[in-house]
Design a protein around this motif. Structure first.
Motif, PDB file in Angstrom:
ATOM      1  N   THR A 119       0.916  -0.862   0.144  1.00 53.77           N
ATOM      2  CA  THR A 119      -0.249   0.012  -0.114  1.00 53.77           C
ATOM      3  C   THR A 119       0.745   1.009   0.137  1.00 53.77           C
ATOM      4  OG1 THR A 119       0.090  -0.052   2.726  1.00 53.77           O
ATOM      5  CG2 THR A 119      -2.079  -0.910   1.165  1.00 53.77           C
ATOM      6  N   LYS A 120       0.330   2.450  -0.428  1.00 52.17           N
ATOM      7  CA  LYS A 120       1.160   3.593  -0.751  1.00 52.17           C
ATOM      8  C   LYS A 120       1.611   4.111   0.839  1.00 52.17           C
ATOM      9  CE  LYS A 120       0.564   8.098  -2.843  1.00 52.17           C
ATOM     10  NZ  LYS A 120      -0.499   9.406  -4.108  1.00 52.17           N
ATOM     11  N   SER A 121       0.624   3.773   1.493  1.00 55.19           N
ATOM     12  CA  SER A 121       0.979   4.356   2.557  1.00 55.19           C
ATOM     13  C   SER A 121       2.193   4.089   3.704  1.00 55.19           C
ATOM     14  CB  SER A 121      -0.081   4.361   4.151  1.00 55.19           C
ATOM     15  OG  SER A 121      -0.127   3.163   3.948  1.00 55.19           O
ATOM     16  N   LYS A 122       2.861   2.409   2.974  1.00 56.88           N
ATOM     17  CA  LYS A 122       3.487   1.475   3.044  1.00 56.88           C
ATOM     18  C   LYS A 122       5.059   1.606   2.954  1.00 56.88           C
ATOM     19  CE  LYS A 122       1.419  -1.795   5.831  1.00 56.88           C
ATOM     20  NZ  LYS A 122       0.585  -3.517   6.018  1.00 56.88           N
ATOM     21  N   LEU A 123       4.855   2.509   1.595  1.00 53.48           N
ATOM     22  CA  LEU A 123       6.110   2.057   0.804  1.00 53.48           C
ATOM     23  C   LEU A 123       7.023   3.955   1.382  1.00 53.48           C
ATOM     24  CD1 LEU A 123       4.420   1.838  -2.569  1.00 53.48           C
ATOM     25  CD2 LEU A 123       6.496   0.018  -1.085  1.00 53.48           C
ATOM     26  N   PRO A 124       8.237   3.723   1.442  1.00 53.23           N
ATOM     27  CA  PRO A 124       9.152   4.907   1.292  1.00 53.23           C
ATOM     28  C   PRO A 124       8.599   6.211   0.321  1.00 53.23           C
ATOM     29  CG  PRO A 124      10.595   3.801   1.266  1.00 53.23           C
ATOM     30  CD  PRO A 124       8.723   2.667   1.007  1.00 53.23           C
ATOM     31  N   PRO A 125       8.624   7.303   0.707  1.00 49.91           N
ATOM     32  CA  PRO A 125       8.148   8.291  -0.849  1.00 49.91           C
ATOM     33  C   PRO A 125       9.198   8.586  -1.607  1.00 49.91           C
ATOM     34  CG  PRO A 125       8.432   9.635   1.678  1.00 49.91           C
ATOM     35  CD  PRO A 125       9.267   8.490   2.109  1.00 49.91           C
ATOM     36  N   ILE A 126      10.143   7.953  -2.065  1.00 49.70           N
ATOM     37  CA  ILE A 126      11.013   7.719  -2.802  1.00 49.70           C
ATOM     38  C   ILE A 126      11.028   6.297  -3.899  1.00 49.70           C
ATOM     39  CG2 ILE A 126      13.137   6.282  -1.742  1.00 49.70           C
ATOM     40  CD1 ILE A 126      13.260   9.065  -4.551  1.00 49.70           C
ATOM     41  N   VAL A 127      10.281   5.672  -2.806  1.00 52.45           N
ATOM     42  CA  VAL A 127       9.504   4.604  -3.814  1.00 52.45           C
ATOM     43  C   VAL A 127       8.238   4.921  -5.117  1.00 52.45           C
ATOM     44  CG1 VAL A 127       8.344   2.577  -3.736  1.00 52.45           C
ATOM     45  CG2 VAL A 127      11.176   2.955  -2.763  1.00 52.45           C
ATOM     46  N   VAL A 128       7.770   5.683  -4.118  1.00 54.90           N
ATOM     47  CA  VAL A 128       6.144   5.971  -4.274  1.00 54.90           C
ATOM     48  C   VAL A 128       5.958   6.817  -5.077  1.00 54.90           C
ATOM     49  CG1 VAL A 128       3.614   7.380  -4.326  1.00 54.90           C
ATOM     50  CG2 VAL A 128       4.669   6.052  -1.953  1.00 54.90           C
ATOM     51  N   ALA A 129       7.294   7.808  -5.285  1.00 53.25           N
ATOM     52  CA  ALA A 129       7.679   9.048  -6.819  1.00 53.25           C
ATOM     53  C   ALA A 129       8.107   8.241  -7.840  1.00 53.25           C
ATOM     54  CB  ALA A 129       7.860  10.526  -5.680  1.00 53.25           C
ATOM     55  N   LEU A 130       9.014   7.183  -7.826  1.00 56.37           N
ATOM     56  CA  LEU A 130       9.310   6.668  -9.105  1.00 56.37           C
ATOM     57  C   LEU A 130       8.400   5.772  -9.042  1.00 56.37           C
ATOM     58  CD1 LEU A 130      12.803   5.397  -6.881  1.00 56.37           C
ATOM     59  CD2 LEU A 130      12.879   7.350  -9.375  1.00 56.37           C
ATOM     60  N   GLN A 131       7.911   4.905  -8.623  1.00 49.04           N
ATOM     61  CA  GLN A 131       6.464   4.344  -9.702  1.00 49.04           C
ATOM     62  C   GLN A 131       5.348   5.895 -10.303  1.00 49.04           C
ATOM     63  OE1 GLN A 131       4.867   2.697  -5.556  1.00 49.04           O
ATOM     64  NE2 GLN A 131       5.364   0.478  -5.809  1.00 49.04           N
ATOM     65  N   ASP A 132       5.042   6.806  -9.342  1.00 50.83           N
ATOM     66  CA  ASP A 132       4.554   7.425 -10.178  1.00 50.83           C
ATOM     67  C   ASP A 132       4.779   7.865 -11.557  1.00 50.83           C
ATOM     68  OD1 ASP A 132       2.368   6.937  -8.091  1.00 50.83           O
ATOM     69  OD2 ASP A 132       3.054   9.034  -7.213  1.00 50.83           O
ATOM     70  N   LEU A 133       6.287   8.272 -11.933  1.00 45.55           N
ATOM     71  CA  LEU A 133       7.079   8.476 -12.502  1.00 45.55           C
ATOM     72  C   LEU A 133       7.091   7.415 -13.721  1.00 45.55           C
ATOM     73  CD1 LEU A 133       9.725  11.146 -10.857  1.00 45.55           C
ATOM     74  CD2 LEU A 133       7.466  11.220 -11.776  1.00 45.55           C
ATOM     75  N   GLY A 134       7.307   6.504 -13.577  1.00 43.02           N
ATOM     76  CA  GLY A 134       6.900   4.614 -14.112  1.00 43.02           C
ATOM     77  C   GLY A 134       8.698   4.386 -14.723  1.00 43.02           C
ATOM     78  N   VAL A 135       9.493   4.532 -13.778  1.00 43.02           N
ATOM     79  CA  VAL A 135      10.669   4.267 -12.942  1.00 43.02           C
ATOM     80  C   VAL A 135      10.666   2.738 -12.813  1.00 43.02           C
ATOM     81  CG1 VAL A 135      13.008   4.406 -11.555  1.00 43.02           C
ATOM     82  CG2 VAL A 135      11.494   6.584 -12.765  1.00 43.02           C
ATOM     83  N   LEU A 136       9.371   2.720 -11.979  1.00 40.18           N
ATOM     84  CA  LEU A 136       9.621   1.234 -11.722  1.00 40.18           C
ATOM     85  C   LEU A 136       7.667   0.948 -11.977  1.00 40.18           C
ATOM     86  CD1 LEU A 136      11.237   1.680  -7.227  1.00 40.18           C
ATOM     87  CD2 LEU A 136      11.602   0.815  -9.971  1.00 40.18           C
ATOM     88  N   VAL A 137       7.302  -0.185 -11.807  1.00 40.33           N
ATOM     89  CA  VAL A 137       6.567  -0.416 -11.806  1.00 40.33           C
ATOM     90  C   VAL A 137       5.374  -0.191 -11.313  1.00 40.33           C
ATOM     91  CG1 VAL A 137       6.714  -2.753 -11.015  1.00 40.33           C
ATOM     92  CG2 VAL A 137       5.069  -2.935 -12.862  1.00 40.33           C
TER      93      VAL A 137
END
Length: 305
Positions: free
Chosen positions: A215-233
């Motif tokens: 869930t988004k709340s349990k992820l580090p902010p940098i991971v959420v940002a990379l997911q939103d940018l499409g760098v990570l799935v």
């Protein structure tokens, strides 16, 4: 003189109807059964289940590994293989950077690293498609990963409970054996840049996969940002893979290849080729069974303290 009347058949004997009586004779039948002198009462043997098997049985009956199940925890062997894989990847990238700095040739190694990152997503998709659709636990070499990936469809939440080294050690071991010889023999910064980025993304793809289930709340902010940018799935993109018919969105590094592969039915073409060549049907052609139906996360009361 009187004359006696003459009768015909004077001397005819007279017959008397005889009556027959049926007499019932009493018959007595004796049945004998032989019984043991001292019958022993039936006893049931009590069996003791070993702790390991008992834990395995409780896990199976409750549905999937429990949150603190030993199969989700890292061992020192897992950590050693992860350290070995990370060291191998770092050597590739360090050599590429060092040689590029010495020769002032940055463009080719940088492009090679980017291509390695892009192709790693494609490679993760092909690998994921293969072990989702073919083989089982008895398959040589990759049987354990096949069993884990196929079981992941029934209990997808378990990947978020796996400890870091437990989740990555199998791919780290493969990276060590394949990339380390290249590091020892190659001094081409372009090749080393490609190999280092490709192998690193493949090795960490399972962690990207785990983050896609969190869930988004349990992820580090940098991971959420990379997911939103499409760098990570992203979480939303990979969630489509866990909905019927379970035959799309296989790529788990960045997911950049998923749209192209699904719209052009690339994996369906590969499945047809495998079927006509080898006669093997993929699992995606069959109706999803109970093994592919997601179960909910076990409640907290099922957690072994």
């Amino acid at each position: 003189m009187s004359i006696l009347p003459q009768h015909k058949h004077f001397l005819r004997p007279s017959y008397h109807a005889s009556t027959y009586h049926h007499t019932r004779l009493p018959i007595r039948i004796h049945c004998a059964a032989t019984l043991p002198a001292n019958p022993k009462p039936e006893t049931k043997q009590l069996t003791t289940v070993p702790p390991q098997l008992n834990q395995q049985l409780s896990t199976t009956t409750r549905g999937g590994p429990l949150p603190n199940d030993p199969s989700l925890q890292s061992t020192w062997t897992h950590r050693a293989w992860l350290a070995s894989g990370c060291t191998t990847v770092i050597i590739s990238l360090a050599k590429a950077i060092g040689i590029a700095t010495a020769t002032h040739e940055w463009l080719e190694p940088t492009l090679a690293g980017y291509i390695g990152y892009i192709l790693a997503d494609l490679g993760s998709g092909v690998f994921h498609w293969g072990i989702d659709n073919y083989g089982d636990a008895s398959t040589p070499v990759s049987g354990a990963q096949i069993e884990a990936f196929q079981g992941h469809h029934k209990w997808p939440w378990t990947i978020t409970r796996r400890q870091f080294a437990n989740n990555l050690h199998a791919l780290a071991r493969a990276v060590t054996f394949t990339v380390l010889p290249i590091n020892l023999e190659c001094n081409d910064p372009t090749l080393l840049g490609f190999v280092g980025m490709f192998s690193g993304c493949i090795m960490f793809s399972q962690q990207f996969h785990s983050w896609a289930h969190s869930t988004k709340s349990k992820l580090p902010p940098i991971v959420v940002a990379l997911q939103d940018l499409g760098v990570l799935v992203s979480r939303s993109q990979h969630a489509a893979h866990h909905r019927p018919p379970y035959n799309n969105n296989y790529c788990i590094v960045s997911g950049v290849w998923n749209k192209f592969l699904d719209e052009n039915k690339v994996f369906e073409v590969l499945e047809m080729a495998v079927f006509f060549r080898l006669g093997i049907r993929p699992r995606s052609w069959s109706e999803p069974s109970l093994e592919w139906t997601e179960e909910i996360t076990p409640s907290s009361q099922n957690v072994v303290r």
